[in-house]
Write an enzyme that holds these catalytic residues in place. Structure first.
Site, short mmCIF file in Angstrom:
data_model
loop_
_atom_site.label_atom_id
_atom_site.label_comp_id
_atom_site.label_asym_id
_atom_site.label_seq_id
_atom_site.Cartn_x
_atom_site.Cartn_y
_atom_site.Cartn_z
N SER A 17 0.85 -1.20 0.00
CA SER A 17 0.00 0.00 0.00
C SER A 17 0.88 1.24 0.00
O SER A 17 1.68 1.45 0.94
CB SER A 17 -0.87 0.03 1.26
OG SER A 17 -1.41 1.34 1.43
N HIS A 42 -1.14 -1.16 -4.20
CA HIS A 42 -2.46 -0.84 -3.63
C HIS A 42 -2.46 0.65 -3.32
O HIS A 42 -1.55 1.16 -2.67
CB HIS A 42 -2.66 -1.66 -2.35
CG HIS A 42 -4.01 -1.56 -1.72
ND1 HIS A 42 -5.10 -2.27 -2.18
CD2 HIS A 42 -4.42 -0.83 -0.65
CE1 HIS A 42 -6.15 -1.98 -1.41
NE2 HIS A 42 -5.76 -1.11 -0.48
N ASP A 44 -4.44 3.61 -1.54
CA ASP A 44 -5.49 3.85 -0.52
C ASP A 44 -6.00 5.28 -0.56
O ASP A 44 -5.27 6.21 -0.23
CB ASP A 44 -4.93 3.53 0.88
CG ASP A 44 -5.04 2.07 1.19
OD1 ASP A 44 -4.08 1.49 1.72
OD2 ASP A 44 -6.09 1.47 0.89
N MET A 46 -8.63 8.11 0.75
CA MET A 46 -9.47 8.44 1.92
C MET A 46 -10.01 9.86 1.76
O MET A 46 -9.29 10.76 1.35
CB MET A 46 -8.63 8.34 3.20
CG MET A 46 -8.02 6.97 3.40
SD MET A 46 -6.95 6.95 4.85
CE MET A 46 -6.31 5.29 4.73
N HIS A 76 -8.27 1.56 -3.83
CA HIS A 76 -9.24 1.27 -2.75
C HIS A 76 -9.85 2.58 -2.31
O HIS A 76 -9.20 3.40 -1.67
CB HIS A 76 -8.46 0.60 -1.60
CG HIS A 76 -9.25 0.41 -0.35
ND1 HIS A 76 -8.64 0.09 0.85
CD2 HIS A 76 -10.59 0.46 -0.09
CE1 HIS A 76 -9.57 -0.02 1.79
NE2 HIS A 76 -10.75 0.19 1.25
N MET A 78 -11.89 4.58 0.01
CA MET A 78 -12.51 4.68 1.33
C MET A 78 -13.23 6.04 1.36
O MET A 78 -12.80 7.00 2.02
CB MET A 78 -11.45 4.59 2.44
CG MET A 78 -10.89 3.18 2.58
SD MET A 78 -9.38 3.09 3.52
CE MET A 78 -8.18 3.32 2.19
N MET A 150 -11.46 -5.99 4.98
CA MET A 150 -10.63 -5.13 5.83
C MET A 150 -10.33 -5.84 7.13
O MET A 150 -11.24 -6.39 7.78
CB MET A 150 -11.33 -3.80 6.12
CG MET A 150 -11.47 -2.88 4.92
SD MET A 150 -9.90 -2.52 4.12
CE MET A 150 -9.07 -1.60 5.42
N ASP A 185 -6.62 -6.41 3.89
CA ASP A 185 -5.96 -5.11 3.99
C ASP A 185 -5.97 -4.61 5.43
O ASP A 185 -7.03 -4.35 5.99
CB ASP A 185 -6.72 -4.13 3.08
CG ASP A 185 -6.16 -2.72 3.08
OD1 ASP A 185 -6.67 -1.89 2.32
OD2 ASP A 185 -5.22 -2.44 3.86
C1 DX5 Z 1 -6.83 1.46 5.68
C2 DX5 Z 1 -5.62 1.23 4.86
C3 DX5 Z 1 -4.55 0.44 5.63
C4 DX5 Z 1 -3.27 0.33 4.89
C5 DX5 Z 1 -2.51 -0.91 5.25
O1 DX5 Z 1 -6.56 2.09 6.83
O2 DX5 Z 1 -6.04 0.50 3.74
O3 DX5 Z 1 -5.11 -0.81 5.92
O4 DX5 Z 1 -3.37 0.36 3.56
O5 DX5 Z 1 -1.69 -0.50 6.24
P1 DX5 Z 1 -0.80 -1.49 7.10
O6 DX5 Z 1 -0.35 -2.61 6.20
O7 DX5 Z 1 0.34 -0.61 7.55
O8 DX5 Z 1 -1.68 -1.95 8.20
ZN ZN Z 2 -6.62 -0.38 1.25
#
Ligand code: DX5
Ligand code: ZN
Length: 232
Positions: A17, A42, A44, A46, A76, A78, A150, A185
């Protein structure tokens, strides 16, 4: 490019990620992660509303695409209104775009969004948070190429893995076709990875366990996450 949906690779795929990458040199970190043996990246996203954090937008996805022209980008979302971002991320190089079951109004709405992503040439993915009952996602699984379970409450990297989600993963896995991918994830470290793989997960997102380590450890960590050679 390793395309998770056409690749004949049987071993679990590792998707670092970029949330945990060094944004002062993001392009270099993306390429270095791929050089260290990652299978895809990946991304992420937000919005500060669906989750209590703000991360990055389509321009950052585009920067990753320029840095890694041949890498599968697994986006992804969010976010509360994922549909707003389908085209901007597709145009920025996303290969798969996943959104949360928690933000859709109905099963039909989830199916419509999946169809819209497919129309755009992206693999649709559906994501479920730890507290959400697996029954919410089961009726729509067939509409998606990717299911993301998740294993932390989304919003931040570096959180502790929530083992209860593995029961959910096993339930989902039984209903997937061989061409659908099951991804996890959050909190995925080498000690946890075998538990996820044994639950049927075949794509592991790893943020801090890769990018949070010194760069010369990335290859070793990715190998540990994949598990023993026998899992090829
Ligand atoms: C949501 C994100 C995290 C991240 C993974 O908060 O999607 O889950 O990418 O982070 P680690 O692998 O550091 O938990
Ligand atoms: Zn993610």
């Amino acid at each position: 490019m390793i395309d998770p949906f056409t690749s004949s690779i049987k071993r679990p795929l590792i998707a670092p990620s970029i949330l945990a990458a060094d944004f002062a040199k993001l392009g270099h970190d993306c390429q270095a992660a791929m050089d260290a043996g990652a299978d895809l990246l990946h991304v992420d996203i937000m919005d500060g509303h669906f989750v209590p954090n703000l991360s990055m937008g389509p321009v950052v996805c585009g920067a990753c695409r320029r840095a890694c022209p041949d890498t599968f980008l697994d986006v992804h979302l969010m976010v509360t209104t994922p549909q707003m971002f389908f085209k901007p991320f597709r145009d920025s190089g996303a290969n798969a775009i996943s959104f949360h079951i928690e933000v859709v109004d109905s099963q039909q709405h989830a199916r419509d969004l999946a169809a819209e992503l497919r129309e755009m040439g992206c693999h649709p993915g559906i994501v479920i948070n730890p507290p959400t009952d697996v029954e919410k996602i089961l009726p729509v699984l067939d509409a998606f190429d990717l299911v993301l379970v998740m294993s932390v409450n989304p919003g931040f990297g570096g959180q502790a893995f929530i083992p209860e989600v593995l029961t959910k993963a096993k339930t989902i896995k039984q209903l997937l076709t061989p061409t659908q991918r099951l991804e996890i994830d959050g909190g995925i470290v080498p000690q946890i990875a075998p538990l996820a793989i044994d639950a049927g997960i075949d794509m592991l997102v790893a943020g801090s366990s890769v990018f949070g380590q010194p760069k010369d450890q990335w290859t070793h960590t990715i190998e540990l996450l994949r598990g023993p050679k026998s899992r090829k």
